[in-house]
Design a protein around this motif. Structure first.
Motif, mmCIF file in Angstrom:
data_model
loop_
_atom_site.group_PDB
_atom_site.id
_atom_site.type_symbol
_atom_site.label_atom_id
_atom_site.label_comp_id
_atom_site.label_asym_id
_atom_site.label_seq_id
_atom_site.Cartn_x
_atom_site.Cartn_y
_atom_site.Cartn_z
ATOM 1 N N THR A 90 0.765 -1.207 -0.101
ATOM 2 C CA THR A 90 -0.183 -0.119 -0.111
ATOM 3 C C THR A 90 1.007 1.400 -0.004
ATOM 4 O OG1 THR A 90 -0.257 -0.152 2.292
ATOM 5 C CG2 THR A 90 -2.086 -1.035 1.277
ATOM 6 N N ASN A 91 2.023 1.201 0.844
ATOM 7 C CA ASN A 91 2.878 2.415 0.683
ATOM 8 C C ASN A 91 3.437 2.688 -0.823
ATOM 9 O OD1 ASN A 91 2.670 2.903 3.385
ATOM 10 N ND2 ASN A 91 4.804 3.458 3.730
ATOM 11 N N ARG A 118 10.368 -1.004 8.285
ATOM 12 C CA ARG A 118 11.569 -0.133 8.549
ATOM 13 C C ARG A 118 12.904 -1.114 8.217
ATOM 14 N NH1 ARG A 118 12.766 1.146 13.701
ATOM 15 N NH2 ARG A 118 14.161 2.496 13.395
ATOM 16 N N SER A 134 -2.528 2.577 4.313
ATOM 17 C CA SER A 134 -1.495 3.725 4.098
ATOM 18 C C SER A 134 -2.457 4.953 3.815
ATOM 19 C CB SER A 134 -0.762 3.713 2.780
ATOM 20 O OG SER A 134 0.066 2.594 2.912
ATOM 21 N N ASP A 174 6.593 0.549 16.998
ATOM 22 C CA ASP A 174 5.946 -0.882 17.281
ATOM 23 C C ASP A 174 5.002 -0.818 18.378
ATOM 24 O OD1 ASP A 174 8.064 -1.623 15.871
ATOM 25 O OD2 ASP A 174 9.504 -2.800 17.062
ATOM 26 N N GLY A 202 2.208 4.186 6.598
ATOM 27 C CA GLY A 202 1.922 2.771 6.369
ATOM 28 C C GLY A 202 1.772 2.179 7.800
ATOM 29 N N VAL A 203 0.409 1.570 8.110
ATOM 30 C CA VAL A 203 0.302 0.791 9.284
ATOM 31 C C VAL A 203 -0.010 -0.799 8.752
ATOM 32 C CG1 VAL A 203 -1.370 0.641 11.048
ATOM 33 C CG2 VAL A 203 -0.506 2.826 10.307
ATOM 34 N N GLY A 204 0.692 -1.450 9.526
ATOM 35 C CA GLY A 204 0.430 -3.018 9.644
ATOM 36 C C GLY A 204 -0.121 -3.722 10.618
HETATM 37 C C1 BTN Z 1 7.857 -2.159 10.646
HETATM 38 O O1 BTN Z 1 7.419 -2.476 11.900
HETATM 39 O O2 BTN Z 1 8.962 -2.306 10.318
HETATM 40 C C2 BTN Z 1 6.826 -1.184 9.759
HETATM 41 C C3 BTN Z 1 5.793 -2.105 9.131
HETATM 42 C C4 BTN Z 1 4.767 -1.388 8.409
HETATM 43 C C5 BTN Z 1 4.022 -2.476 7.353
HETATM 44 C C6 BTN Z 1 2.986 -1.456 6.810
HETATM 45 S S1 BTN Z 1 1.666 -2.305 6.086
HETATM 46 C C7 BTN Z 1 1.011 -1.158 5.186
HETATM 47 C C8 BTN Z 1 2.175 -0.309 4.550
HETATM 48 N N1 BTN Z 1 2.443 -0.965 3.456
HETATM 49 C C9 BTN Z 1 3.768 -1.413 3.423
HETATM 50 O O3 BTN Z 1 4.405 -2.082 2.666
HETATM 51 N N2 BTN Z 1 4.543 -1.180 4.558
HETATM 52 C C10 BTN Z 1 3.383 -0.620 5.619
#
Ligand code: BTN
Length: 326
Positions: A90-91, A118, A134, A174, A202-204
């Protein structure tokens, strides 16, 4: 809209009810063999389907952007939700097509195939068992404030997760439940020359993953809300609550330029505050103690053997507890 997307939307709208095959055929105007092929295709793609004499249904609640839209009471954030059945990241989509998105648009999916984390890591997401979204922001702010936006997002996310189970924040990005990571944030900026075109947050969130869905080598550090609570998570109310919190904190910050409402949430929920930690930058490990998060969203550390305090901004580093992950 493809037949496959129509069937997915139909199953989502009826969850948790079962839909008889003839009803699917009638609704999508398909012959019985075509309906069966379509279902077989979803099974092959890995959708969590339950098939019985009565018909079929999803085994888990999936993202239903129509129900989120109906429940959202925000001004700009999330007023335009762009749902994708399947997408690499999504990012990446938001950054690559930034011109086609407006401030506050949100791209979301429950099937992200090549998510980014990250420090160049990848972000795992099983189909239908996690949330990837995102938020596109085109604010009149400086890039330095991207650090602050990660903290604003962490505060909103932690408050939303708290409606399911108690969460903490491991600065900077985190979300922690029972000492393991359930969600992460990746904030990326896009420039044209030296001018900031937009920021993508972006949030997962690991919602309904089982232990088997998490890679063996990550199981000591990563978890899901389902694993920790034994309760199936409705992604739609979690997303709605997160966007509401984000909108509220963002609107107030935009108006007042005062970060204290979300920084105080970050401090209160920080798992690192007053803890002995090791900061790893490149090959260097520096022991120290976390003493504060300042109004700029930076972590304030008193390193061992030093009297003065130093601030840490978001960049390429990792933080570990003195003897463990946190
Ligand atoms: C991390 O903890 O390293 C960050 C993770 C972030 C993941 C999210 S999922 C939606 C958005 N699109 C991505 O490709 N990454 C972020």
């Amino acid at each position: 809209m493809t037949y496959s997307s129509q069937l997915i939307a139909l199953l989502k709208s009826k969850y948790p009810d079962c839909i008889p095959l003839d009803e699917i055929g009638r609704t999508l105007t398909l012959k019985q063999t075509d309906t069966s092929d379509l279902i077989a295709d979803l099974v092959e793609k890995g959708y969590p389907l339950n098939q019985s004499k009565e018909g079929i249904r999803f085994e888990l609640p999936l993202i239903n952007s129509d129900s989120i839209k109906a429940d959202l009471r925000t001004r700009r954030i999330g007023r335009n939700l762009i749902f994708k059945d399947r997408i690499p990241s999504t990012n990446e989509l938001a950054l690559n097509k930034l011109n086609s998105f407006s401030h506050g648009d949100i791209i979301l999916t429950d099937f992200q195939t090549n998510g980014k984390g990250r420090m160049g890591r990848n972000w795992q997401a099983s189909l239908g068992k996690s949330i990837a979204l995102s938020i596109v922001l085109k604010p009149a702010i400086e890039n330095e404030q991207a650090v602050l936006l990660t903290q604003l997002t962490a505060a909103a996310l932690s408050k939303a997760i708290d409606q399911i189970t108690h969460s903490s924040i491991k600065w900077p990005n985190d979300m922690i439940v029972n000492s393991k990571k359930v969600a992460g944030i990746l904030t990326e900026s896009h420039f044209s020359g030296s001018s900031l075109e937009g920021i993508v947050i972006g949030v997962g969130i690991n919602t309904n993953m089982s232990t088997e869905d998490i890679d063996n080598d990550l199981r000591s550090k990563a978890t899901s809300l389902l694993i920790e609570t034994q309760i199936i998570v409705d992604p739609n109310s979690l997303i709605t609550s997160f966007i509401q919190w984000f909108d509220e904190l963002y609107s107030s910050w935009e108006l007042t330029n005062d970060s204290s409402p979300f920084i105080s949430i970050c401090k209160e929920k920080s798992i690192l505050m007053n803890r002995e930690i090791i900061v790893r930058i490149g090959e260097m490990n520096r022991p120290g103690k976390v003493v504060d998060i300042n109004p700029l969203g930076e972590l304030i550390i008193k390193y061992a053997g030093q009297d003065s305090l130093e601030s840490l901004q978001t960049m390429d580093f990792s933080i570990r507890g003195k003897d463990s992950y946190i």
